[in-house]
Design a protein around this motif. Structure first.
Motif, PDB file in Angstrom:
ATOM      1  N   PRO A  56       0.821  -1.206   0.000  1.00 55.13           N
ATOM      2  CA  PRO A  56       0.000   0.000   0.000  1.00 55.13           C
ATOM      3  C   PRO A  56       0.858   1.260   0.000  1.00 55.13           C
ATOM      4  CG  PRO A  56       0.048  -0.973   2.190  1.00 55.13           C
ATOM      5  CD  PRO A  56       0.741  -1.941   1.284  1.00 55.13           C
ATOM      6  N   ASN A  57       0.218   2.399  -0.193  1.00 55.79           N
ATOM      7  CA  ASN A  57       0.928   3.669  -0.112  1.00 55.79           C
ATOM      8  C   ASN A  57       1.557   3.819   1.265  1.00 55.79           C
ATOM      9  OD1 ASN A  57       0.115   4.368  -2.700  1.00 55.79           O
ATOM     10  ND2 ASN A  57      -1.687   5.495  -1.998  1.00 55.79           N
ATOM     11  N   GLY A  58       2.796   4.315   1.280  1.00 63.05           N
ATOM     12  CA  GLY A  58       3.501   4.496   2.545  1.00 63.05           C
ATOM     13  C   GLY A  58       4.128   3.247   3.097  1.00 63.05           C
ATOM     14  N   LYS A  85       8.209   1.193  -0.165  1.00 62.83           N
ATOM     15  CA  LYS A  85       8.728   0.617  -1.412  1.00 62.83           C
ATOM     16  C   LYS A  85       9.776   1.530  -2.057  1.00 62.83           C
ATOM     17  CE  LYS A  85       4.636   0.432  -3.306  1.00 62.83           C
ATOM     18  NZ  LYS A  85       3.855   1.075  -2.218  1.00 62.83           N
ATOM     19  N   THR A  86       9.432   2.796  -2.240  1.00 63.60           N
ATOM     20  CA  THR A  86      10.387   3.737  -2.834  1.00 63.60           C
ATOM     21  C   THR A  86      11.581   3.937  -1.907  1.00 63.60           C
ATOM     22  OG1 THR A  86       8.681   4.872  -4.120  1.00 63.60           O
ATOM     23  CG2 THR A  86      10.700   6.099  -3.667  1.00 63.60           C
ATOM     24  N   GLN A 129       9.808   7.527 -10.760  1.00 69.97           N
ATOM     25  CA  GLN A 129       8.382   7.647 -11.047  1.00 69.97           C
ATOM     26  C   GLN A 129       8.093   8.956 -11.778  1.00 69.97           C
ATOM     27  OE1 GLN A 129       5.890   7.191  -7.616  1.00 69.97           O
ATOM     28  NE2 GLN A 129       3.997   7.604  -8.727  1.00 69.97           N
ATOM     29  N   GLU A 175       7.396   2.690 -10.193  1.00 69.28           N
ATOM     30  CA  GLU A 175       6.102   2.936 -10.847  1.00 69.28           C
ATOM     31  C   GLU A 175       6.305   3.376 -12.303  1.00 69.28           C
ATOM     32  OE1 GLU A 175       3.386   2.112  -9.567  1.00 69.28           O
ATOM     33  OE2 GLU A 175       3.440   2.343  -7.394  1.00 69.28           O
ATOM     34  N   SER A 211       3.067   4.307 -14.360  1.00 65.85           N
ATOM     35  CA  SER A 211       2.057   5.151 -13.729  1.00 65.85           C
ATOM     36  C   SER A 211       1.764   6.362 -14.613  1.00 65.85           C
ATOM     37  CB  SER A 211       2.556   5.620 -12.358  1.00 65.85           C
ATOM     38  OG  SER A 211       1.630   6.484 -11.747  1.00 65.85           O
ATOM     39  N   HIS A 252       2.121  -0.484  -8.414  1.00 66.32           N
ATOM     40  CA  HIS A 252       0.809  -0.718  -7.810  1.00 66.32           C
ATOM     41  C   HIS A 252      -0.092  -1.483  -8.769  1.00 66.32           C
ATOM     42  CE1 HIS A 252      -0.098   2.710 -10.422  1.00 66.32           C
ATOM     43  NE2 HIS A 252      -1.351   2.313 -10.371  1.00 66.32           N
ATOM     44  N   ASN A 259       5.020  -3.859   3.770  1.00 66.99           N
ATOM     45  CA  ASN A 259       4.251  -2.836   4.480  1.00 66.99           C
ATOM     46  C   ASN A 259       5.030  -2.464   5.731  1.00 66.99           C
ATOM     47  OD1 ASN A 259       2.397  -1.019   5.380  1.00 66.99           O
ATOM     48  ND2 ASN A 259       0.701  -2.466   5.572  1.00 66.99           N
TER      49      ASN A 259
END
Length: 255
Positions: free
Chosen positions: A38-40, A43-44, A79, A161, A164, A194, A210
């Motif tokens: 999920p976001n946050g 990953k980056t 990204q 991403e 994206s 994603h 996560n």
């Protein structure tokens, strides 16, 4: 050939808060590994750790096929590219800029121009050479960034991403180019995405993240409804396209 990435007890804290907490995993040499979550989820941040861009606790090492430590040659496709879109810089200028020492306004060296065009041709973007980089579409810009990433002959290619904001046709072209480049160069590829369809069609390994690792392993074993619900907390659909399956076409690096 690519390099294996060994990550041991890795943590990243910002202002006392864990962004990544105590993760350990191995990204095998020559694999296509997707980071999902999920976001946050961090990953980056993990990509930036691998690139050596941020401080961390723990250990990250890069090993060749003989298990010896080796300095990586990175290729990186971010990204987004933060730049002034009104800047009067052509795609060719952008490609040559990191290659030559003298300022571009003093002229382009012929050998660097030739090299830049070769890499643009590699990603079917040579026709964009004289276009202003700020005028490119999202898909065109991503191909130029991929050409730039390939210019150092990487043994590790990292993409954040990469599709994206690209339309379906642009996504298909970009993924086909990645497939072709991987088949020829056999670098180790790490993709943050994603888009689970891209992941299922192109990755042979998956790390579900996560802040800590939820699960990791071969894509077919990891991309299950139960695991995806544990990572994302809701039903997530995966659409596989056998015509775009990199792992099937080039063989799983970890059989």
């Amino acid at each position: 050939m690519g390099l294996a990435i060994h990550i041991n007890n890795l943590s990243v804290r910002v202002d006392g808060r864990f962004i990544i907490e105590n993760i350990s995993t191995v990204i095998p040499s020559g694999s296509v590994t997707a980071l999902i979550g999920p976001n946050g989820a961090g990953k980056t941040t993990l990509l930036k750790v691998i690139l050596g861009q941020i401080k961390f606790d723990g250990e990250v090492s890069f090993l060749d096929e003989n298990g010896k430590n080796m300095l990586p040659r990175f290729g990186y496709v971010p990204q987004t590219l933060d730049f002034d879109r009104g800047l009067p810089m052509t795609v060719l200028d952008f490609m040559i800029l990191p290659l030559q020492n003298k300022p571009l306004w003093l002229g382009r060296k012929l050998k660097y121009k030739k090299t830049a065009l070769e890499y643009l041709q590699m990603v079917e973007a040579a026709h964009l050479a004289n276009r202003q980089i700020g005028k490119l579409s999202g898909g065109e810009l991503q191909r130029v960034l991929l050409a730039s990433a390939m210019s150092d002959n990487p043994n590790l290619l990292l993409l954040d991403e990469p599709v994206s904001g690209i339309d379906i046709a642009g996504e298909r072209l970009f993924c086909d180019l990645l497939d072709s480049l991987y088949g020829r160069h056999k670098f180790t590829m790490v993709i943050v995405s994603h888009d689970l369809s891209v992941v299922s069609n192109h990755a042979d390994r998956v790390i579900c993240l996560n802040k800590s690792i939820i699960c990791h392993g071969k894509a077919n074993d990891i991309l299950t409804p139960a695991n995806l619900q544990a990572v994302f907390g809701h039903h997530t659909e995966i659409v596989r396209n056998p015509h775009l399956d990199m792992a099937d076409r080039h063989g799983n690096a970890n059989n």
